[in-house]
Design an enzyme around this catalytic site. Sequence first.
Site, PDB file in Angstrom:
ATOM      1  N   GLU A  92      11.633   0.808   2.663  1.00  0.00           N
ATOM      2  CA  GLU A  92      10.760   1.332   1.175  1.00  0.00           C
ATOM      3  C   GLU A  92       9.288   1.751   1.465  1.00  0.00           C
ATOM      4  OE1 GLU A  92      10.689  -1.457  -2.201  1.00  0.00           O
ATOM      5  OE2 GLU A  92      12.812  -1.868  -1.610  1.00  0.00           O
ATOM      6  N   GLU A 108      13.479  -7.667   0.385  1.00  0.00           N
ATOM      7  CA  GLU A 108      12.196  -8.234   0.855  1.00  0.00           C
ATOM      8  C   GLU A 108      12.024  -9.751   0.935  1.00  0.00           C
ATOM      9  OE1 GLU A 108      10.047  -6.444  -2.425  1.00  0.00           O
ATOM     10  OE2 GLU A 108       9.686  -4.735  -1.160  1.00  0.00           O
TER      11      GLU A 108
END
Length: 998
Positions: A303, A192
């Site tokens: 995700e 991320e």
Amino acid sequence: MRLTSFLSCLLVQSLAVNVVSSKQWPLHDDGLNKVVEWDHYSFKINGERLFIWSGEMHYWRAPVPEMWIDILQKVKAAGFNTISFYGNWGYHNAKNGSLDFENGAHNFERLFEIAKEVGLYVLFRPGPYVNAEATAGGFPGWVTTGAYGELRNNDTRYTDAWTPYMDRMSQIIAKHQVTNGGNVFIYQIENEFGNQWLDRVKKIPDLVAIDYMELMESSARRNGIDVPLIHNNPNMNTKSWSKDYSNEGGNVDIYSADHYPSCWSCDLTECTGTNGNVPDFTTFEYYTSFQDVAPTQPSFLAEFQGGSYLPWGGPEGGCVNNTGPDWVNVFYRHNVAQKITAVNVYMAFGGTTGIPFPGVGTSYDYSAPISETRFVGDKYSETKLFAQFLRVARDLTKVDRVNNGTTYASNSAIMTTELRNPDTNAAFYVTAHAFSPSTDRSPFKLDVSTSAGRLTIPQNGGNIVLNGRESKIIVTDFSVGREKLIYSTAEVLTVSIQDGKPVVFLWLPAGESGEFLLDCIRIPLVLKKDGCSNIKFKQGRKGFVTSYTQSKGSCVLQFETGIRFVLLDRSAAYDTWVPSLSNNPFTYENTTVVVQGPYLVRNVAIEKKTIDISGDWSEKTDLEVFAPKAVNSITFNGKKVQTRKTLYGSLIGTLKASTHSVDSVKSSLPALTSWKVNDGLPERKAAYDDSKWTDADHTTTQNPTAPATYPVLYSDEYGFHHGNLLWRGRFSGAATGVYLDVIGGAFSGWSAYLNDKYIGSWVGNKDSNGALELSFANATLNTDSENVLFVIQDHMGKDLRGGATIARGIYNATLVGGGKFSSWKLTGTAGGEDNIDPVRGVYAEGGLHAERLGWHLPGFNDAAWKKGTPDTGLSTDGANFYRTVVPLDIPKGIDVSLGLKLSSPTGLHLRAQVYVNGYMFGKYIPHIGNQITFPVFPGILDYHGDNTIAVSLWAQDAAGASLTVDWTVLGVVESAFDPGFEADYLRPGWTDNRSDYY
Ligand SMILES: *[C@@H]1O[C@H](CO)[C@@H](O)[C@H](O)[C@H]1NC(C)=O
């Protein structure tokens, strides 16, 4: 008459070439290898397209290698084809210069063997930063002092810190890549880190972030990673590292993004910044973003929400209902409508352990499909229905999104997305409420375009129904073996091909009607009627349209070509399993059998005429097996099951009710009544010998936030990074009080004592710091010798992302009324970074007296201790430590999930930690959190031996504290998995070097 229509039908088929023209998209391999390729549509592995359907688990939150097979079998049985693992740098690298990939679960290579054995591809995500709601997002404590800079950049101090860990990870993973005969097919660097742009709109690159990504890429390549590198952007906004979008450096091979449409936390306010203030159950648009950022790559959600974590203060048991079966049903199908062809569900199994971060406790159940108890329920079943469909919907791996809108359906409340395979003309119509939170029951007919022409379905009465929060994927020209399902208004569950003939399973909620048309086929025989009513056949242009109403159970039709249809309702579909005889993650239809009935089917094997099924059940269960014709007998977990063959070729039998139940196991457990007790906080006494403690004497710090007072009382720079921290400050003179500002992370607490006397506590709230001015009025000051101020603080883990360098310790210690501290001492985890318990690992214990001296460990001799129980507890401030040793002897042949249930009278300010055989498995702070049930894994518990249960009970004020500890039995099933495996090595006992850490 029939014959003529059949022939003319075949004629129509040969004319019905109706292939949509499609743009040519480049096929990528980035020059790496030909095993893994990808394009606009999907991944290809060994030349074949696969819809990547992955589930996440963290081995360091399930640190029992013998248990991993249970989880991975359940992941596979749910229909996943891939599993994803995060590493955890801090777990493997407690001290700069020492890596541990050997002790206990630190050696995780068994995961790759199991993944191969059960047939799962692997996505591996080593870090160095993983977030994962782990302390400091996976950074080791020693990296967070400030001495390594801000972190997550190209600072050479930081680069030198992560390089040994990342190099070693890559070397280990390299051995298990698909290019080396293993199953790892992609590798994610960082996490991320959507930082490629300083200004994304003007495309001004962040050169430092780019340099960092390039350093990680070269570490991976230098150490043998030759599968594609991926990176997951935290959401759709950051648009980083995509070769299609960026001409800058640092791009990875394959772009992906993460999304949590209903929030990653049970506290929905945590997500309004990312998701906006949208109504509950709102779906999001992804298609445009993927076509903008990565059009030549598969649309990949590395995700996607599988649940949400339980923050301190969140609801007991988590927020299962935020992402329940209805959510699974709608949101996973919505991703298909967005033309996504690779998804990693975060989490498939969350797990638990004492690795918290300031937001969460020790549970990481995550409301995942596989609960932290390891047991499964409706959410898992609903996930399985979707996954089993995906597995056989192979044409979905190459689709164009033709159109979407509300005019496909006769009811304008319904949004339909048409996806079409340009090669086969198979189409998928994803139908959902245009307003996704709608709870309306909406019947409709649907306009579809098929090889039999444009049709409005159902043709012969009835409707397709979306009953509230529900979505359906209506297929057309769907391949079933060599035949074609021209359409079906019931969803496809699975197709299994046996003896060359398909068995097609279609499912509907009970009470709804279904209709399907099989290309060029005459009226079938109805061989089993009970689960359906109103079965009708009506001749159409391309054969006979079958319509029916589904009731509970299933009915079976067989057509002249031998193809069988099993029509079943949702609950029968929930009990349907599609195990494979092969361990190829593609799980081809001709390698599967279908088993109906049990709670779980893990595996099957066919030996001559016998099929051996391994799985789990508890109640009396009707078993039905669709296997090749030659099979005429069944063994279940090795035991013969009386069987008979049905008219339509399946085998049926019965599994007898288990003689074991939650109640029978509960009543066989040893009572937790015989406890020993000792003072858990002798350090509060002025005379306590702290000569071996660490001098906290730094006069400067590299931490980005300087303390308000000196010496520096930040624990990380003295080598203590987690668990409770204990401080002793000395001073002379006539101070009248002290001002303390203590940083412990959200929901932390602390207590202070002056010369043996309790002077006050911070009991905790969501603030990271707790500041109080405390009076010395109730204590006695020494006039002729030094005074000792003792502070115990509860460390809740370190913050995530940029917050990782925020210190833990005392930010401000100022005497009120004159005088200065002459010295400070500190202690924490025994051995500090030396990690004297390498099997349990660096996060297993903190600095409590009992932890340092190893009182929580098996084998510690408590003979000299008094009798005393935690439910009597303390009648005033302070802390006690309790131990009991109890034998378990769980019957063989069953899987049992055990936990501890904690309770205490309301109104007390207590902080308790519960240890099982030396593992901290429960942190209980009833005025802050609502978790009362703490599952404990087998292997942590010895199911056939003695178990040491220990409790630290800290009363934060004069009201005292007490705690009732009891067993809870969280599940009992007859099982092929034996939780009574031998794992003594995971539970090392007390050793006398512990005595050095007083
Ligand atoms: C970090 O990256 C920046 C931008 O490319 C560069 O100027 C700097 O020299 C790099 N630092 C190191 C230590 O390589």
